[in-house]
Design an enzyme around this catalytic site. Structure first.
Site, PDB file in Angstrom:
ATOM      1  N   ASP A  90     -39.931 -19.142  10.619  1.00  0.00           N
ATOM      2  CA  ASP A  90     -39.475 -20.093   9.375  1.00  0.00           C
ATOM      3  C   ASP A  90     -40.183 -19.761   8.185  1.00  0.00           C
ATOM      4  O   ASP A  90     -41.358 -19.927   8.142  1.00  0.00           O
ATOM      5  CB  ASP A  90     -40.018 -21.430  10.068  1.00  0.00           C
ATOM      6  N   HIS A  91     -39.343 -19.330   7.208  1.00  0.00           N
ATOM      7  CA  HIS A  91     -39.955 -18.931   5.984  1.00  0.00           C
ATOM      8  C   HIS A  91     -40.597 -20.305   5.158  1.00  0.00           C
ATOM      9  O   HIS A  91     -41.227 -20.039   4.262  1.00  0.00           O
ATOM     10  CB  HIS A  91     -38.904 -18.327   5.177  1.00  0.00           C
ATOM     11  N   ARG A  92     -40.484 -21.552   5.645  1.00  0.00           N
ATOM     12  CA  ARG A  92     -40.853 -22.550   5.265  1.00  0.00           C
ATOM     13  C   ARG A  92     -42.707 -22.443   5.059  1.00  0.00           C
ATOM     14  O   ARG A  92     -43.309 -22.904   4.366  1.00  0.00           O
ATOM     15  CB  ARG A  92     -40.615 -23.894   5.447  1.00  0.00           C
ATOM     16  N   LEU A 150     -44.287 -19.890   6.841  1.00  0.00           N
ATOM     17  CA  LEU A 150     -44.814 -18.380   7.267  1.00  0.00           C
ATOM     18  C   LEU A 150     -43.944 -17.356   6.332  1.00  0.00           C
ATOM     19  O   LEU A 150     -43.043 -17.730   5.787  1.00  0.00           O
ATOM     20  CB  LEU A 150     -44.204 -17.933   8.607  1.00  0.00           C
TER      21      LEU A 150
END
Length: 510
Positions: A481-483, A485
């Site tokens: 999850d790029h939010r 990480l």
């Protein structure tokens, strides 16, 4: 006498315009060709001139309003003879027009709605800006008698040339000019077949088509190119399309499209009846899985980090320990090794073992390591969770994993046994395949997909020498999850997992 003035076609085939600004107010006196409004189309900003001398009685459109071509925008109270400008030509006028003459001063009968439309037709079919019309009046030239050289808008040079040659005084020359323009138009517009029931009319690829604004508006609404509408009528040597012709053409097209759709539907129905099918309700677990995957994919921006690892030592370790596990009635697969490696890597990279609490706007870091194992079942993908993997031995993890995955396939797993996970592993290599882009099992922040272990040639260094040897290689696909990480977090975690899989003896130190 009252004259309702409709928004003319201020461009070339535009269907509507935005009324930017009124230049007059009710009660103002106006003269013919005086700008009364400023209108913006999809092509330009233009001034709309008054068609008559008179007094502004009413403004029918507001500034900022988008007005279709052909809608009434202003009402004039006419002065004297100017009321003649909004009326239908008499039979005598028609005869004069056929011989190549038009006159704005000819007496006519009072205007009805259709007559007002006809008057606008006369203004539109003689395309010229207000400045050109003003020059024509100053030079005493009847602009309707000019056959323009470009078959488009009449320019100042056309007016001056006409005035200098004195052709406006020659009735025969006027007729010749319009005849020549008509001949040029015939050469430019090749004849084609008519559409559907519309027969024996000139059509398609015309350079110019004359039509009243209302006709143009209807054509635009129907998605029809006026130049393709068949017609055998002419105005001033140009093809003239009536509202009835457009409506008839549109009806023919709609009927043809309806027949095509019916034919397609009949063929589809015949094909469906000829193909054996079965249907299963989309509900229960399958529907729940679908909703969860959709929510995860739509809320968490997924990024997948992929790499590969030499697991030759892991293959040897499992081969050595498998007999010992069988003595304890435990089937030892590669999954318990990977689970232990991930638990150790999560301890080294705690930023991966997190979840996002959106309601409280907090990132929650977990100090426990519950690993979920994605399991394919007849009902869909279920994820039993093995708790506290970091605190359990390899054989204990293997036994619990085997037991829970088996009950998942039997549909006897309780919902509580599929909750509380902090990280998930999906073994796509068990079926076949190397790389994937797994969807995160929310509220977790990452999921690891394992590819099939294959023998591949690799460069191996031993005693200072490099040799190429066949090695067992497994691929890793980590979606995160790029939010919460970043790519660097994913790379560091994957490197940690590789470290333990390359040398499984390190797990004994955990």
């Amino acid at each position: 006498m009252v004259r309702e003035f409709e928004l003319p076609d201020v461009g070339e085939g535009v269907a509507e315009g935005e009324l930017l600004r009124w230049r007059v107010e009710p009660g103002d006196s106006v003269s013919e060709d005086q700008p009364v409004a400023e209108v913006e189309t999809d092509k330009a900003v233009v001034d709309v001139p008054s068609p008559v001398n008179g007094v502004v009685e009413e403004l029918r459109a507001a500034e900022g309003e988008t007005v279709p071509v052909g809608d009434v925008i202003i009402v004039f109270q006419l002065d004297g003879e100017d009321e003649l400008d909004g009326t239908e030509p008499t039979p005598a006028d028609d005869a004069t027009a056929d011989s190549g003459h038009q006159t704005d001063e000819a007496p006519t009968q009072p205007a009805e709605d259709t007559q007002s439309e006809s008057a606008v037709t006369q203004r539109v079919q003689v395309a010229a800006p207000p400045s050109v019309r003003r020059l024509a009046r100053e030079l005493g030239v009847d602009i309707s008698n000019i056959a323009d050289s470009s078959l488009g808008r009449i320019t100042e040079s056309d007016v001056r040339a006409h005035a200098n040659t004195g052709s406006h005084s020659s009735t025969q020359e006027q007729s010749n000019q319009q005849t020549a323009a008509a001949e040029r138009q015939k050469q430019q517009a090749p004849s084609t077949q008519s559409v559907s029931s519309v027969q024996a009319r000139e059509t398609t690829d015309r350079a110019t088509t004359v039509a009243v604004p209302k006709t143009r508006h209807v054509a635009a609404e129907e998605g029809i190119d006026l130049d393709t509408v068949p017609t055998d009528e002419r105005k001033d040597g140009e093809p003239f399309v009536t509202l009835e012709a457009v409506q008839e053409y549109a009806k023919a097209q709609q009927q043809a499209q309806k027949k095509d759709k019916e034919a397609v539907a009949e063929r589809a129905a015949a094909d469906e009846s000829a193909r054996p099918e079965s249907r299963t309700p989309y509900n229960g677990i399958r529907q729940t899985i679908g909703a969860a995957m959709t929510e995860s994919k739509s809320t968490a921006p997924h990024v997948t980090h992929q790499d590969e690892v030499d697991v030759t030592a892991l293959v040897d370790a499992r081969s050595t320990l498998r007999q010992e596990a069988e003595e304890h009635d435990i089937r030892l697969t590669y999954m318990p090794f990977v689970m232990k490696a991930c638990a150790a890597a999560l301890q080294e990279n705690p930023q991966i073992n997190v979840s996002l609490d959106e309601a409280n706007e907090e990132i929650v870091e977990k100090q426990y390591y519950n690993i979920g194992v994605a399991t394919a079942t007849d009902a869909g993908l279920l994820v039993p969770v093995v708790e506290d993997v970091d605190a359990k031995g390899l054989l204990e993890v293997a036994s619990e994993t085997n037991e829970k995955t088996q009950r998942a396939r039997e549909r006897s797993l309780s919902p509580e046994e599929m909750r509380g996970g902090t990280f998930t592993i999906s073994n796509i290599g068990g079926i076949g395949g190397e790389y994937g882009t797994p969807i995160i099992n929310q509220p977790e922040s990452a999921i690891l997909a394992l590819g099939e272990i294959k023998k591949k040639p690799r460069v191996v260094e031993a005693d200072g020498e490099e040799t190429i040897e066949p090695r067992h290689v497994m691929t890793l696909s980590l979606s995160f999850d790029h939010r919460v990480l970043d790519g660097a977090d994913a790379a560091r975690f994957t490197n940690s997992v590789q470290k333990y899989l390359r040398n499984p003896n390190l797990l004994l130190l955990e």
